[in-house]
Design a protein around this motif. Structure first.
Motif, PDB file in Angstrom:
ATOM      1  N   GLU A  30       0.866  -1.179   0.000  1.00 38.14           N
ATOM      2  CA  GLU A  30       0.000   0.000   0.000  1.00 38.14           C
ATOM      3  C   GLU A  30       0.901   1.227   0.000  1.00 38.14           C
ATOM      4  O   GLU A  30       1.850   1.307   0.778  1.00 38.14           O
ATOM      5  CB  GLU A  30      -0.893   0.007   1.243  1.00 38.14           C
ATOM      6  CG  GLU A  30      -1.811   1.217   1.330  1.00 38.14           C
ATOM      7  CD  GLU A  30      -2.735   1.128   2.529  1.00 38.14           C
ATOM      8  OE1 GLU A  30      -3.822   0.546   2.390  1.00 38.14           O
ATOM      9  OE2 GLU A  30      -2.352   1.635   3.605  1.00 38.14           O
ATOM     10  N   ASP A 146      -4.075   6.915   0.885  1.00 41.12           N
ATOM     11  CA  ASP A 146      -3.616   5.530   0.934  1.00 41.12           C
ATOM     12  C   ASP A 146      -4.107   4.856  -0.341  1.00 41.12           C
ATOM     13  O   ASP A 146      -5.298   4.946  -0.674  1.00 41.12           O
ATOM     14  CB  ASP A 146      -4.183   4.797   2.152  1.00 41.12           C
ATOM     15  CG  ASP A 146      -3.797   5.482   3.455  1.00 41.12           C
ATOM     16  OD1 ASP A 146      -2.594   5.715   3.667  1.00 41.12           O
ATOM     17  OD2 ASP A 146      -4.707   5.785   4.260  1.00 41.12           O
ATOM     18  N   ARG A 148      -3.862   1.253  -2.762  1.00 47.30           N
ATOM     19  CA  ARG A 148      -3.469  -0.143  -2.964  1.00 47.30           C
ATOM     20  C   ARG A 148      -3.322  -0.376  -4.469  1.00 47.30           C
ATOM     21  O   ARG A 148      -4.320  -0.468  -5.189  1.00 47.30           O
ATOM     22  CB  ARG A 148      -4.486  -1.082  -2.349  1.00 47.30           C
ATOM     23  CG  ARG A 148      -4.508  -0.944  -0.838  1.00 47.30           C
ATOM     24  CD  ARG A 148      -5.210  -2.050  -0.173  1.00 47.30           C
ATOM     25  NE  ARG A 148      -5.091  -1.889   1.274  1.00 47.30           N
ATOM     26  CZ  ARG A 148      -5.669  -2.691   2.125  1.00 47.30           C
ATOM     27  NH1 ARG A 148      -6.377  -3.724   1.705  1.00 47.30           N
ATOM     28  NH2 ARG A 148      -5.520  -2.496   3.419  1.00 47.30           N
TER      29      ARG A 148
END
Length: 183
Positions: A30, A146, A148
């Motif tokens: 991540e 954040d 991913r």
């Protein structure tokens, strides 16, 4: 084509600092960053499940002072680096989906750097034919992002002013060296 499952309970966090761009297809990774006037672009290719993030401080170098050395803090450089990182991992430009974050004008007494950065990033995506799926740009508050990369999932949260990074960096990372393919 087989794809790995995207369920990860505790991914490895990799902080993306000013002047950096990373790409990955790892479900265990991540990317994270905190932005004030800076802008981060998150790119994702859903077919090969690869994503990337950059973090730039300023859009372009001043035209009155062109430098022969590459400065990694400029979006004009980091956007190309991010796209090249994605392509090197099997992504194709026509499939890329983008998210833009940051571009706040956190200091009301300074030039509107955040707005300039945001307009540059939007313009770059338009010129390159990359689809902008979502943006969270502008305002006066910092953001934490954040991302991913293997799933394209993004979370963006506003940061309390007392926890926001300083408007200007105290030290700048060293200038980059190496080759960049501009297209």
């Amino acid at each position: 084509m087989y794809h790995r499952p995207l369920v990860v309970s505790h991914p490895q966090r990799r902080t993306v600092m000013q002047g950096q761009a990373f790409a990955s297809d790892s479900v265990d990774e991540e990317f994270t960053t905190v932005l004030g006037s800076c802008v981060s672009t998150c790119l994702y290719d859903p077919e090969v499940r690869v994503g990337g993030m950059n973090h730039f401080l300023l859009a372009e170098p001043p035209s009155a002072n062109p430098s022969a050395a590459i400065d990694v803090h400029y979006g004009v450089y980091l956007m190309e680096v991010l796209v090249n990182e994605m392509l090197s991992r099997g992504a194709r430009k026509h499939r890329l989906k983008a998210h833009l974050y940051g571009g706040a004008n956190v200091n009301r007494t300074m030039m509107k750097i955040g707005s300039i950065n945001a307009e540059f990033a939007r313009g770059f995506l338009t010129r390159e034919g990359i689809v902008l799926m979502r943006e969270d740009l502008g305002g006066t508050q910092a953001r934490r992002v954040d991302f991913r990369p293997a799933s394209g999932q993004v979370r963006c949260r506003l940061v309390e002013e007392r926890l926001a990074p300083p408007v200007q960096p105290t030290t700048r990372p060293q200038k980059a060296s190496g080759d960049v393919e501009l297209f």
